[in-house]
Motif scaffolding. Structure first.
Motif, PDB file in Angstrom:
ATOM      1  N   ARG A 138      22.590  21.639  -7.838  1.00  0.00           N
ATOM      2  CA  ARG A 138      22.566  20.818  -6.760  1.00  0.00           C
ATOM      3  C   ARG A 138      21.821  19.758  -6.499  1.00  0.00           C
ATOM      4  N   ILE A 187      25.212  16.485  -7.935  1.00  0.00           N
ATOM      5  CA  ILE A 187      26.497  16.619  -6.616  1.00  0.00           C
ATOM      6  C   ILE A 187      26.486  14.842  -5.905  1.00  0.00           C
ATOM      7  N   GLU A 226      32.175  19.325  -3.470  1.00  0.00           N
ATOM      8  CA  GLU A 226      31.760  19.148  -4.491  1.00  0.00           C
ATOM      9  C   GLU A 226      30.249  20.682  -4.090  1.00  0.00           C
ATOM     10  N   HIS A 227      29.852  20.847  -3.314  1.00  0.00           N
ATOM     11  CA  HIS A 227      29.515  21.999  -2.939  1.00  0.00           C
ATOM     12  C   HIS A 227      29.709  23.239  -3.810  1.00  0.00           C
ATOM     13  N   ALA A 239      29.456  22.926  -7.420  1.00  0.00           N
ATOM     14  CA  ALA A 239      27.924  23.438  -7.550  1.00  0.00           C
ATOM     15  C   ALA A 239      26.968  25.025  -7.651  1.00  0.00           C
TER      16      ALA A 239
END
Length: 277
Positions: free
Chosen positions: A129, A132, A139-140, A143
């Protein structure tokens, strides 16, 4: 909930030999530059060459209107290509929100809108996290996938059966959440390309060694001959959000995770449909 159907576009290529990608970036009938008129909020091209590693260029501009994109499209060459044009749905029109994203050896691009980013965030490690940088749902998702690779101990190793299993667990977990959204993605560590289809179309084309039938095409717009030199040994697999040429593309089944590698000749494998457990 209102679903937004006009999204980004993905293109991935894996070749058994060092290959110029000009045709698929600049000359094919439905290239990313032309698609960018409807997807104008950024472009990115990542190319991996075995003797160099990753080269990634991206800008928060419309690809079709950017001379840098056309220059890069003309000269890009390697064994793996991962390219993206963006239509913004989550996160502002900005460089840090432009795909593909990179973390270490991994490069990632996403097509779709994730409605429940909180579910991804809650299942992502603190370390991932913290990496990011932008404001996108994409992008989450990256991750979240990297968290699964970390937990399996394969984030820093070449792709193998353990990597396949970790990504299958991740996609199955994501599909088990109701109303998550669309998670089409391409992911590569430089030795293989993973493609996952969920919620948006995704197609695959295989070009075989000695494929002389497809060695020459004509532009739909100008009628000019478009040469696509193809050696007698070259084997490639192309994955895209839509059929960018008039060749015999095959739709990838919904919920399917693929691994495509080039070592020892291009090999594509269905890791498994990602039905929730």
């Amino acid at each position: 909930m209102l679903r937004r159907f006009v999204m980004c576009r993905l293109l991935g290529i894996v070749s058994s030999e060092h290959t110029r990608f000009r045709f698929y970036l600049r000359e094919a009938p439905r290239i990313l530059a032309s698609l960018s008129q409807q997807h104008p909020h950024g472009w990115g091209v990542a190319v991996h060459a075995a003797n160099i590693g990753w080269r990634i260029e991206k800008k928060a501009m419309c690809a079709g209107e950017d001379a840098d994109f056309h220059d890069l499209a003309s000269e890009s060459q390697g064994e793996i290509l991962l390219a993206h044009v963006r239509k913004r749905t989550v996160g502002p029109f900005a460089q840090q929100n432009t795909h593909p994203f990179r973390r270490g050896r991994w490069v990632f691009a996403h097509n779709g809108t994730i409605d429940r980013v909180d579910l991804l965030r809650d299942s992502t490690s603190t370390a991932r996290r913290a990496q990011i940088e932008g404001h996108t749902d994409s992008e989450h998702l990256f991750a979240f996938l990297l968290t699964h690779l970390d937990e399996a101990g394969v984030a820093d190793t070449p792709a193998d059966a353990r990597t396949d299993a970790a990504l299958q667990r991740a996609t199955r977990a994501a599909l088990a959440w109701p109303s998550l959204g669309s998670i089409n993605f391409l992911l590569s560590g430089g030795d293989a390309l993973y493609a996952f289809r969920s919620g948006r179309p995704l197609f695959m084309l295989e070009r075989l060694p000695g494929d002389h039938v497809r060695a020459e095409r004509r532009s739909a717009e100008t009628g000019a001959v478009l040469e696509t030199p193809w050696s007698s040994r070259r084997h490639a697999v192309i994955v895209a959000s839509e059929q960018i040429t008039d060749e015999p593309w095959s739709p990838i089944a919904e919920g399917t995770l693929l691994r495509i590698s080039y070592s020892g000749g291009v090999k594509s494998a269905t890791i498994g449909a990602g039905e929730p457990e």
